[in-house]
Scaffold this motif. Structure first.
Motif, PDB file in Angstrom:
ATOM      1  N   ARG A   3       0.856  -1.188   0.000  1.00 51.20           N
ATOM      2  CA  ARG A   3       0.000   0.000   0.000  1.00 51.20           C
ATOM      3  C   ARG A   3       0.887   1.230   0.000  1.00 51.20           C
ATOM      4  NH1 ARG A   3      -2.774  -0.669   4.664  1.00 51.20           N
ATOM      5  NH2 ARG A   3      -1.580   0.848   5.860  1.00 51.20           N
ATOM      6  N   GLU A   4       0.597   2.186  -0.855  1.00 50.83           N
ATOM      7  CA  GLU A   4       1.361   3.422  -0.907  1.00 50.83           C
ATOM      8  C   GLU A   4       0.685   4.485  -0.048  1.00 50.83           C
ATOM      9  OE1 GLU A   4       1.892   4.519  -4.953  1.00 50.83           O
ATOM     10  OE2 GLU A   4       3.255   2.849  -5.384  1.00 50.83           O
ATOM     11  N   PRO A   5       1.440   5.489   0.415  1.00 50.15           N
ATOM     12  CA  PRO A   5       0.835   6.535   1.247  1.00 50.15           C
ATOM     13  C   PRO A   5      -0.255   7.297   0.499  1.00 50.15           C
ATOM     14  CG  PRO A   5       3.234   6.583   1.412  1.00 50.15           C
ATOM     15  CD  PRO A   5       2.897   5.651   0.294  1.00 50.15           C
ATOM     16  N   THR A   6      -1.338   7.591   1.215  1.00 49.51           N
ATOM     17  CA  THR A   6      -2.447   8.349   0.628  1.00 49.51           C
ATOM     18  C   THR A   6      -2.799   9.587   1.445  1.00 49.51           C
ATOM     19  OG1 THR A   6      -4.025   6.942   1.815  1.00 49.51           O
ATOM     20  CG2 THR A   6      -3.469   6.310  -0.446  1.00 49.51           C
ATOM     21  N   LEU A   7      -2.291   9.677   2.690  1.00 48.23           N
ATOM     22  CA  LEU A   7      -2.571  10.812   3.561  1.00 48.23           C
ATOM     23  C   LEU A   7      -1.278  11.268   4.226  1.00 48.23           C
ATOM     24  CD1 LEU A   7      -5.745   9.487   5.443  1.00 48.23           C
ATOM     25  CD2 LEU A   7      -5.727  11.177   3.593  1.00 48.23           C
ATOM     26  N   LEU A   8      -1.219  12.528   4.604  1.00 49.50           N
ATOM     27  CA  LEU A   8      -0.129  12.990   5.454  1.00 49.50           C
ATOM     28  C   LEU A   8      -0.368  12.458   6.865  1.00 49.50           C
ATOM     29  CD1 LEU A   8       0.204  16.717   4.305  1.00 49.50           C
ATOM     30  CD2 LEU A   8       1.574  14.756   3.576  1.00 49.50           C
ATOM     31  N   ILE A   9       0.689  11.996   7.513  1.00 48.62           N
ATOM     32  CA  ILE A   9       0.574  11.471   8.872  1.00 48.62           C
ATOM     33  C   ILE A   9       1.656  12.094   9.739  1.00 48.62           C
ATOM     34  CG2 ILE A   9      -0.405   9.272   8.083  1.00 48.62           C
ATOM     35  CD1 ILE A   9       2.343   7.984   8.623  1.00 48.62           C
ATOM     36  N   GLY A  13       5.534   6.769   5.931  1.00 45.18           N
ATOM     37  CA  GLY A  13       4.658   7.882   5.587  1.00 45.18           C
ATOM     38  C   GLY A  13       5.373   9.188   5.876  1.00 45.18           C
ATOM     39  N   PHE A  14       4.657  10.292   5.798  1.00 49.11           N
ATOM     40  CA  PHE A  14       5.313  11.584   5.946  1.00 49.11           C
ATOM     41  C   PHE A  14       4.281  12.669   6.201  1.00 49.11           C
ATOM     42  CE2 PHE A  14       5.481   9.954   1.494  1.00 49.11           C
ATOM     43  CZ  PHE A  14       4.303  10.519   1.034  1.00 49.11           C
ATOM     44  N   ASP A  15       4.774  13.768   6.781  1.00 50.72           N
ATOM     45  CA  ASP A  15       4.057  15.030   6.722  1.00 50.72           C
ATOM     46  C   ASP A  15       4.938  15.961   5.894  1.00 50.72           C
ATOM     47  OD1 ASP A  15       6.082  15.805   8.479  1.00 50.72           O
ATOM     48  OD2 ASP A  15       4.788  15.725  10.252  1.00 50.72           O
ATOM     49  N   LEU A  16       4.690  17.254   5.936  1.00 50.07           N
ATOM     50  CA  LEU A  16       5.457  18.146   5.069  1.00 50.07           C
ATOM     51  C   LEU A  16       6.901  18.307   5.530  1.00 50.07           C
ATOM     52  CD1 LEU A  16       2.791  20.921   4.345  1.00 50.07           C
ATOM     53  CD2 LEU A  16       3.404  18.925   2.962  1.00 50.07           C
ATOM     54  N   GLY A  17       7.189  17.933   6.776  1.00 51.20           N
ATOM     55  CA  GLY A  17       8.534  18.151   7.284  1.00 51.20           C
ATOM     56  C   GLY A  17       9.364  16.909   7.510  1.00 51.20           C
ATOM     57  N   VAL A  75       8.764  13.295  -2.010  1.00 49.60           N
ATOM     58  CA  VAL A  75       8.653  14.216  -0.880  1.00 49.60           C
ATOM     59  C   VAL A  75       7.394  15.063  -1.097  1.00 49.60           C
ATOM     60  CG1 VAL A  75       9.765  16.081   0.402  1.00 49.60           C
ATOM     61  CG2 VAL A  75      11.155  14.245  -0.610  1.00 49.60           C
ATOM     62  N   PRO A  76       6.476  15.096  -0.121  1.00 45.46           N
ATOM     63  CA  PRO A  76       5.176  15.743  -0.360  1.00 45.46           C
ATOM     64  C   PRO A  76       5.278  17.268  -0.373  1.00 45.46           C
ATOM     65  CG  PRO A  76       5.341  15.065   1.918  1.00 45.46           C
ATOM     66  CD  PRO A  76       6.583  14.541   1.238  1.00 45.46           C
ATOM     67  N   ASP A  77       4.306  17.868  -1.052  1.00 46.35           N
ATOM     68  CA  ASP A  77       4.156  19.318  -1.000  1.00 46.35           C
ATOM     69  C   ASP A  77       2.747  19.640  -0.517  1.00 46.35           C
ATOM     70  OD1 ASP A  77       2.486  18.812  -3.138  1.00 46.35           O
ATOM     71  OD2 ASP A  77       3.887  19.566  -4.651  1.00 46.35           O
ATOM     72  N   GLN A  78       2.367  20.906  -0.571  1.00 43.02           N
ATOM     73  CA  GLN A  78       1.083  21.332  -0.020  1.00 43.02           C
ATOM     74  C   GLN A  78      -0.104  20.683  -0.725  1.00 43.02           C
ATOM     75  OE1 GLN A  78       0.633  23.160   2.604  1.00 43.02           O
ATOM     76  NE2 GLN A  78       2.662  24.042   2.990  1.00 43.02           N
TER      77      GLN A  78
END
Length: 725
Positions: A554-560, A602-606, A713-716
């Motif tokens: 499963r790939e990430p779908t939400l920021l955590i 997973g990740f958040d913006l930082g 790497v996620p963005d906004q």
């Protein structure tokens, strides 16, 4: 007196490759493994007479070795090798290019410049090649070199050391003649003929104990009764019940008779195929005069009261109830066995040998400190043939270093399984757990829909044979019934079910599927029975591409933003993250995870967040490893961050080049946080991720086992893009 008594069991096995319709061997692995592992392992023991061990030869392997030694066996690869390059037809040229690189590229092909050159010319991934076009570009000289290099590359160190002609051909490297090819193939046949006499001599001088396995390597408990699979996995779907204990008894009796024919004596003990045991299987073994058996530590711990300390239980022989009799047993140290099977190939020989003996010394000290009587008895049981393909020099330096250290240590002694199980103390284990050396269950051979279709086909054929035996038609001879039995005994072997399902991968899945179905169909044709519908079309689904092993479930779908405390703080904190569970990229061996069974990320913006779930318990994971290394690759970034796993829930920093970076905590799970900015990773950048589980300088396991898990790497806009109802 030695503090540790080490009992090696090296298991030698290949399934039946002979097609029932033609008698042709479809695959060459009996012949090729003979020139490496079967010869090398004897060669090394001859030079280290103080090393005592047990070597397990399956009867189905010995049957095929005998056929090759007599010159009666031929396989497709051998036919392609014998034919002069100038006489190869277009489709045969393609077959040579498809098949003659089936050898370890890193340890064999790359060290031989001409072989590596030919691989580059052919291309690495045969699935995406127009082989007809590629083959037309190969000269006769190149094909002739490839015929020699493939067969020569499979020779191990022992045969090359003993045969100056083979050593000279290795040194020659290219420009091989037809006489060179003839020399290599003649050496193959000579070596195959020496295998049984060489091992028999080691046995007769008392250094090596030779043991056996039920004849065609069946999962004996499942042949007795497939319903026994539900003892370990109560909710496992099953095929129509298959229960033929008389077949199981045939496998045991015929194995004993075969062993006596080849080695001059009955085997004292047996390694049940895949370490698969059950109360019924042990009763059968004991009733046929088998004096010891062995399996994995997982089966032992499931057979003892919950909470039994692992070291105190594992490092001693046991007596196990086997019907009205008792059967001595020793159980496999999974971690030590897998170090040799899967980890040390990437480690220097001296370092690996020192690491192995240091573990033995630690076991001995702990056993003595615990006040246990006598030496700790450590069972190290593993595949004796497949690991050496992946060691440099076929494992010569490692085995030499290991045996020398064992011979020179006053605290370590080696023993055969008969010696290791002699005088097993009480109490008696009243009922053995029904399981195998993999997951202490039979899931690998029964857990997938493809497995169950195969068992259903086999069951229909077996029931038809029983009906014919009870009321034979005049046209069905006794010889036909006997041969039909033989075909179905072969179909009961474990290897077919190993390749069904999605746990393991092989380029030759179609051949294995075809062989299994051909035995079932041939048996039915001999007795005039209807052909099982399940056997009339391929059971094996199309293989996934080789690179699919590294794909996450499963790939990430939400920021955590999980709390880094080593606990599942809330059920939801990892929801929306990615999950990776390792598959089995190396097909013919099972390498159970030693420390961690799943990677969540997973990740958040930082920050990048990682979570590792232990295989058994946090304590067991920290015993298994001393460091977790996070490897991150991106354009302009190559980062390695090391973390120390200590299951106390305390937050600790990671280290990158000695400087602190990130943080981790380990209580029930190991959670890690790594800041994108300090790693030099910007939003939108693609990152490749791998985790290396280390003990000292030795890599125990890698997640993923091959390749990398990739992420961006996620963005906004990440959650807007991935939003779904």
């Amino acid at each position: 007196m030695a503090k540790v008594r080490l009992a090696f069991l090296w298991h030698m096995h290949q399934p039946l490759y002979r097609a029932p319709e033609t008698g042709e061997f479809l695959l060459p692995w009996v012949r090729l493994h003979a020139t490496r592992a079967y010869y090398d392992m004897a060669w090394m023991l001859e030079r280290h007479p103080a090393i005592r061990c047990t070597v397990n030869f399956t009867p189905v392997l010995m049957e095929q070795l005998e056929a090759y030694a007599r010159g009666e066996a031929r396989d497709r690869f051998l036919d392609l090798s014998r034919k002069r390059a100038r006489e190869l037809l277009p489709e045969e040229r393609q077959a040579v290019l498809r098949s003659f690189f089936m050898i370890d590229w890193e340890t064999v092909v790359k060290p031989m410049p001409r072989y590596w050159e030919l691989l580059q010319k052919r291309g690495r991934d045969v699935r995406y090649l127009d082989l007809a076009r590629v083959a037309s570009g190969f000269s006769e000289a190149e094909l002739a070199d490839l015929q020699v290099l493939f067969n020569l590359g499979w020779f191990g160190f022992g045969a090359v050391e003993d045969d100056p002609g083979l050593a000279a051909l290795r040194a020659k490297g290219r420009g091989y003649t037809e006489a060179d090819l003839d020399y290599v193939l003649a050496a193959q046949r000579r070596v195959v003929g020496e295998i049984a006499p060489r091992w028999r001599a080691l046995s007769e001088r008392g250094q090596v104990e030779l043991s056996s396995t039920p004849y065609y390597h069946p999962i004996l408990p499942l042949v007795c009764d497939t319903d026994s699979a539900r003892r370990a996995l109560p909710h496992l779907p099953l095929p129509p019940r298959f229960a033929w204990p008389e077949d199981a008894r045939w496998h045991v009796r015929e194995a004993i008779a075969s062993h006596e024919r080849h080695f001059g004596a009955r085997p004292a003990g047996m390694w049940p195929a895949e370490g698969s045991v059950s109360p019924e299987a042990l009763e059968l073994l004991a009733s046929e005069g088998v004096r010891w058996a062995a399996t994995d530590e997982g089966v032992l711990l499931h057979s003892l009261p919950e909470g039994t300390p692992r070291p105190r239980a594992l490092y001693r022989p046991w007596r196990v109830q086997a019907g009205a009799r008792e059967l001595p047993m020793l159980f496999r140290d999974r971690g030590l066995s897998d170090l040799i099977g899967f980890s040390y190939q990437r480690t220097g020989a001296a370092e690996a040998a020192a690491d192995f003996t240091s573990h033995l010394a630690a076991i001995g000290e702990a056993w003595e400190d615990d006040g246990q009587p006598g030496p700790a008895t450590v069972g190290v049981f593993l595949d004796g043939e497949n690991p050496w393909e992946h060691f440099q020099g076929s494992g010569r330096d490692f085995l030499e270093a290991l045996y020398r250290r064992l011979e020179s240590s006053p605290d370590l002694a080696t023993a055969t399984l008969t010696e290791a199980t002699a005088g097993a103390p009480g109490p008696v284990i009243p009922r053995i757990h029904s399981g195998s050396w993999i997951e202490a269950s039979y899931r690998i051979w029964m857990g997938h829909e493809e497995d169950r279709r195969a068992w259903t086909a086999l069951g229909r054929a077996r029931e038809a044979l029983a009906r014919v035996e009870a009321a034979p038609a005049p046209s069905v001879t006794r010889e036909a019934i006997a041969l039909a039995h033989r075909h179905l005994y072969a179909a009961e072997g474990s290897d077919w079910y190993w390749w069904y399902g999605d746990d393991f991968h092989t380029e030759l899945a179609v051949e294995f599927d075809g062989l299994f179905r051909s035995y079932v169909i041939a048996a039915c044709q001999l007795i005039g029975a209807p052909l099982p519908i399940e056997a009339l079309e391929p059971i094996k689904r199309a293989e996934l591409p080789a690179g699919a092993e590294a794909q996450p479930l499963r790939e990430p779908t939400l920021l955590i933003t999980p709390t880094i405390d080593g606990r599942e703080t809330t059920y939801f904190e990892w929801q929306g993250g990615g999950v990776y569970r390792p598959g089995q990229a190396r097909g013919s061996m099972f390498g159970g995870a030693q420390a961690f069974e799943a990677l969540r990320y997973g990740f958040d913006l930082g920050h990048l967040y990682l979570r590792l779930d232990p295989v058994e318990s946090p304590q067991r994971a920290t015993e298994a490893c001393s460091a977790v290394r996070v490897e991150l690759l991106a354009t302009g970034v190559q980062a390695q961050v090391d973390f120390t796993p200590a299951c106390d829930g305390v937050e600790r920093p990671g280290r990158r080049d000695g400087a602190p970076l990130g943080r981790a905590a380990f209580a029930r799970v190991m959670e890690l946080a790594l800041p994108f900015a300090e790693l030099g990773l910007a939003p939108g950048e693609r990152v490749a991720l791998a985790l290396h589980v280390l003990r000292g300088g030795v890599e125990l396991e890698r997640l993923p086992r091959a390749g990398y898990v990739t992420l961006t790497v996620p963005d906004q806009d990440f959650e807007r893009i991935h939003w779904r109802v």
